[in-house]
Design a protein around this motif. Sequence first.
Motif, PDB file in Angstrom:
ATOM      1  N   ASN A 139       0.860  -1.170   0.000  1.00 47.52           N
ATOM      2  CA  ASN A 139       0.000   0.000   0.000  1.00 47.52           C
ATOM      3  C   ASN A 139       0.904   1.230   0.000  1.00 47.52           C
ATOM      4  N   GLY A 140       0.952   1.938  -1.118  1.00 47.39           N
ATOM      5  CA  GLY A 140       1.833   3.095  -1.223  1.00 47.39           C
ATOM      6  C   GLY A 140       3.197   2.766  -1.789  1.00 47.39           C
ATOM      7  N   ARG A 141       3.437   1.526  -2.146  1.00 44.41           N
ATOM      8  CA  ARG A 141       4.727   1.160  -2.732  1.00 44.41           C
ATOM      9  C   ARG A 141       4.797   1.579  -4.179  1.00 44.41           C
ATOM     10  N   ASN A 142       6.013   1.673  -4.668  1.00 40.41           N
ATOM     11  CA  ASN A 142       6.243   2.044  -6.059  1.00 40.41           C
ATOM     12  C   ASN A 142       5.743   0.925  -6.975  1.00 40.41           C
ATOM     13  N   THR A 143       4.951   1.296  -7.945  1.00 37.50           N
ATOM     14  CA  THR A 143       4.425   0.313  -8.880  1.00 37.50           C
ATOM     15  C   THR A 143       4.957   0.600 -10.285  1.00 37.50           C
TER      16      THR A 143
END
Length: 92
Positions: free
Chosen positions: A31-35
């Motif tokens: 959740n909120g990580r770089n994608t």
Amino acid sequence: MEIVAIEGKAFEQLKQRFDDFTRQVKTLCGNGRNTEKWMNNAEVCGLLQISQRTLQSYRDDGTLPYSQIGRKCYYKTSDVEALLNQAKNESR
């Protein structure tokens, strides 16, 4: 099926713990990580207009960072774009 009755206060505490656990899992699992998108060899060669051998040289000398899963190499889009920008600046 077995029915278990618990006090309202105990249920609220259990629910709060579950909500806290859910938040922790989301934080740890993305959740909120770089994608960021990853590219394969063919995509990078096409974008940079280079051969497979040149791409191999870029990997060998550290010009282009990559990650390998099994026998396949993948490249972050941002790293490829940085290499493109660097080449544009050098040609000026």
